[in-house]
Scaffold this active site. Structure first.
Site, PDB file in Angstrom:
ATOM      1  N   ASP A  84       0.823  -1.217   0.000  1.00 54.17           N
ATOM      2  CA  ASP A  84       0.000   0.000   0.000  1.00 54.17           C
ATOM      3  C   ASP A  84       0.859   1.270   0.000  1.00 54.17           C
ATOM      4  O   ASP A  84       0.549   2.243  -0.668  1.00 54.17           O
ATOM      5  CB  ASP A  84      -0.910   0.052   1.238  1.00 54.17           C
ATOM      6  N   ARG A 135      16.120   0.263 -14.315  1.00 55.00           N
ATOM      7  CA  ARG A 135      15.019  -0.592 -14.748  1.00 55.00           C
ATOM      8  C   ARG A 135      13.896  -0.476 -13.727  1.00 55.00           C
ATOM      9  O   ARG A 135      14.076  -0.815 -12.557  1.00 55.00           O
ATOM     10  CB  ARG A 135      15.497  -2.047 -14.845  1.00 55.00           C
ATOM     11  N   HIS A 188       5.248  -6.284 -14.533  1.00 51.29           N
ATOM     12  CA  HIS A 188       6.001  -6.949 -13.460  1.00 51.29           C
ATOM     13  C   HIS A 188       4.974  -7.393 -12.405  1.00 51.29           C
ATOM     14  O   HIS A 188       4.986  -6.918 -11.271  1.00 51.29           O
ATOM     15  CB  HIS A 188       7.062  -6.012 -12.881  1.00 51.29           C
ATOM     16  N   GLU A 229       9.763 -12.411 -15.752  1.00 49.81           N
ATOM     17  CA  GLU A 229       9.689 -13.754 -15.193  1.00 49.81           C
ATOM     18  C   GLU A 229       8.323 -14.424 -15.344  1.00 49.81           C
ATOM     19  O   GLU A 229       7.658 -14.721 -14.350  1.00 49.81           O
ATOM     20  CB  GLU A 229      10.064 -13.736 -13.702  1.00 49.81           C
ATOM     21  N   ASN A 238      17.176 -13.120 -15.509  1.00 53.51           N
ATOM     22  CA  ASN A 238      17.247 -12.880 -14.058  1.00 53.51           C
ATOM     23  C   ASN A 238      17.819 -14.140 -13.424  1.00 53.51           C
ATOM     24  O   ASN A 238      17.271 -15.231 -13.599  1.00 53.51           O
ATOM     25  CB  ASN A 238      15.854 -12.651 -13.455  1.00 53.51           C
ATOM     26  N   TYR A 272      19.716 -15.869  -9.807  1.00 52.14           N
ATOM     27  CA  TYR A 272      20.069 -15.705  -8.391  1.00 52.14           C
ATOM     28  C   TYR A 272      20.849 -16.880  -7.816  1.00 52.14           C
ATOM     29  O   TYR A 272      21.712 -16.704  -6.983  1.00 52.14           O
ATOM     30  CB  TYR A 272      18.792 -15.530  -7.546  1.00 52.14           C
ATOM     31  N   GLU A 285      18.373  -8.991 -13.496  1.00 49.70           N
ATOM     32  CA  GLU A 285      18.293  -9.115 -12.036  1.00 49.70           C
ATOM     33  C   GLU A 285      19.370 -10.070 -11.568  1.00 49.70           C
ATOM     34  O   GLU A 285      19.591 -11.128 -12.173  1.00 49.70           O
ATOM     35  CB  GLU A 285      16.937  -9.676 -11.578  1.00 49.70           C
TER      36      GLU A 285
HETATM   37  C1  GAL Z   1      12.421 -11.890  -8.848  1.00 48.09           C
HETATM   38  C2  GAL Z   1      11.403 -10.811  -9.057  1.00 48.09           C
HETATM   39  C3  GAL Z   1      11.678  -9.547  -8.306  1.00 48.09           C
HETATM   40  C4  GAL Z   1      12.266  -9.773  -6.919  1.00 48.09           C
HETATM   41  C5  GAL Z   1      13.354 -10.824  -6.936  1.00 48.09           C
HETATM   42  C6  GAL Z   1      13.876 -11.235  -5.561  1.00 48.09           C
HETATM   43  O1  GAL Z   1      11.828 -13.135  -9.035  1.00 48.09           O
HETATM   44  O2  GAL Z   1      11.336 -10.467 -10.427  1.00 48.09           O
HETATM   45  O3  GAL Z   1      10.502  -8.811  -8.290  1.00 48.09           O
HETATM   46  O4  GAL Z   1      11.337  -9.933  -5.975  1.00 48.09           O
HETATM   47  O5  GAL Z   1      12.920 -11.993  -7.569  1.00 48.09           O
HETATM   48  O6  GAL Z   1      13.081 -12.220  -5.005  1.00 48.09           O
END
Ligand code: GAL
Length: 491
Positions: free
Chosen positions: A74, A99, A142, A187, A329, A331, A399
């Protein structure tokens, strides 16, 4: 004052500690850097002016769905009011681009008429960025779909592609004179699987094994339509580029056996290939392994046709090649092995369609997120897999980042960036065509189901302060130095 000085001193010592004796590695000429955010995660202003509700407003306001700390977006970072400070931070970091995403329900509350205030907000943000010589990179979707569209089925209704095209056309008309890079969707795999399959994220549909495939099908068609719209109507004049960004973890086979290697490959195809194959491969369409398995399982489960929808010839042609770059993206990494006791589940599910066992090695460093372990070498492997599978496309990392629950002394995040960027450079040495890198995220923000309990930012956000005070963390100083010198110490 003294405290502030001591903290600054401590921070510079910390950064230096990561740089002593290190041999420097340079990023290639022309390589660019950016930072990212997304509308629902930072903007707040959920009912400002004539904005309509998005599925995330509905989801967080409904107590049947669980956000870990009971929060919502919010107010979030209140970027709806504080965007100038955001741009100031991006400028402080010295990056080339920012971005961010546009909220569809802020810009076009009813899907047809534009909101004057919504248009103004994004115009102001874009102009502020350009004033600081920062290129805007805009994600059109997104995850915050207008709620009224969800009531019509959302992404499981193929007509949503038409609505998306109308929204995108307006965005190109309104902002395309200044925005030169567009991402259609962020994603789609996570959004469709968690939102339509597992019911974990908005819109909270739990129709596993069905609805995620319908959602993905519409999104691929919608993406392609918007790509061609830009290509045919806007590109000549506006000279921008259009793509999308896909999530992928590296999937490491737990042994050299052909079973385990096939299992790891299968997960890559179901996670990344699901969306990448139709767009980036020579033949187009979903990966063969996906089509074969879902058809076979569907038949075994008593369905007369596959739960994975089928594209028409025209659709296949429209989707294939609908990209100007490959957005990624990334991680983390998982270990994968062939499932020991395989079976066709009577109740369909995505995970039964893929059917593997996966796990993390126990010595992989943890983050604040259960799904994120620090495995930097996986980055290099994934980039090589993309190079080999899709004919070495230009890849842009949109990302990459690390979560913690810390304050500004975020040593682990500094280490994460140092190590991941080193493996990215190794991938470039391998011949991978990576042209840009984006850190997730500019600042701490609303981390979906985890609310504000997990922090991904280069800037710390004090959610208790009325001005949502943002303070650079050690990682911000560290990243800034990488961007400035275009180099990083070798690990
Ligand atoms: C991705 C997502 C982002 C962010 C990131 C970290 O999956 O696009 O919005 O939250 O993970 O969890």
């Amino acid at each position: 004052m003294i405290v502030a000085r001591i903290t600054t001193l401590a921070l510079s010592l910390l950064i230096c500690a990561f740089q002593v004796d290190g041999k420097l590695r340079r990023f290639p000429d022309g390589f660019s850097f950016g930072v990212a955010t997304a509308s629902y995660q930072i903007e707040g202003g959920w009912n400002a002016s004539d904005k309509s509700e998005s599925i995330w407003d509905t989801f967080t306001h409904n107590s049947n769905y669980k956000i870990l700390d009971g929060s919502s977006g919010d107010v979030a970072c209140d970027s709806y009011h504080l965007y100038k400070r955001d741009v100031e931070m991006v400028a402080e970091l010295g990056v080339d681009f920012y971005r961010f995403s546009m909220s569809w329900s802020r810009l076009m509350p009813d899907g047809y008429e534009l909101s004057k205030d919504g248009v103004k907000y994004y115009n102001d943000l874009i102009n502020e960025l350009l004033k600081h010589k920062i290129q805007p990179v805009v994600t059109l979707f997104h995850w915050d779909l207008p709620q009224w569209l969800q009531q019509l089925g959302g992404w499981s209704n193929s007509l949503t592609a038409k609505h998306f095209q109308r929204y995108a056309r307006s965005a190109f008309e309104l902002f395309g004179d200044r925005v030169k890079m567009w991402l259609t969707v962020n994603e789609p795999q996570v959004f469709c699987l968690h939102g339509y399959g597992k019911g974990l994220k908005a819109p909270g549909l739990d129709m596993n094994g069905f609805a995620e495939y319908l959602c993905g099908h519409t999104m691929l068609k919608a993406h392609a339509k918007v790509y061609h719209l830009y290509d045919q109507v806007f590109k000549k004049k506006q000279k921008g580029r259009v793509g999308l960004t896909l999530n992928a973890s590296w999937q490491q086979a737990s042994s050299n056996s052909s079973n385990d290697r096939e299992a790891a490959q299968r997960v890559l195809e179901f996670e990344l290939g699901w969306f990448a194959n139709p767009i980036f491969s020579k033949c187009g369409d979903y990966p063969k392994i996906m089509k074969d398995r879902i058809l076979w399982k569907s038949q075994e489960q008593g369905y007369t046709e596959s739960r994975l929808p089928i594209f028409t010839k025209e659709e296949l042609e429209e989707i294939k090649g609908s990209y100007d770059f490959f957005g990624l993206n990334h991680y983390t990494t998982r270990m994968v092995k062939e499932k020991s006791n395989k079976s066709v589940a009577s109740k369909p599910s995505f995970s039964n369609d893929v059917e593997v066992d996966d796990y993390f090695e126990s010595d992989w460093k943890e983050s604040a997120s259960v799904w994120l372990r620090v495995v930097p070498w996986g980055f290099q492997k994934l980039l090589n897999w993309i190079k080999d599978s899709y004919d070495n496309p230009e890849v842009i990392i949109f990302e990459n980042g690390f979560s913690d629950r810390e304050g500004i002394d975020d040593v682990d995040r500094v280490q994460y960036y140092r190590d991941y960027l080193n493996y990215l450079l190794d991938a470039i040495d391998d011949g991978c065509n990576v042209s840009a890198y984006t850190a997730w995220s500019l600042m701490d923000n609303f981390e979906w189901n985890k609310g504000y309990s997990e922090r991904f930012g280069l800037y710390y956000v004090d959610y208790n302060s009325t001005i949502k005070k943002r303070t650079p963390k050690a990682s911000a100083h560290y990243f800034k130095n990488i961007v400035k010198t275009k180099s990083i110490e070798k690990i």
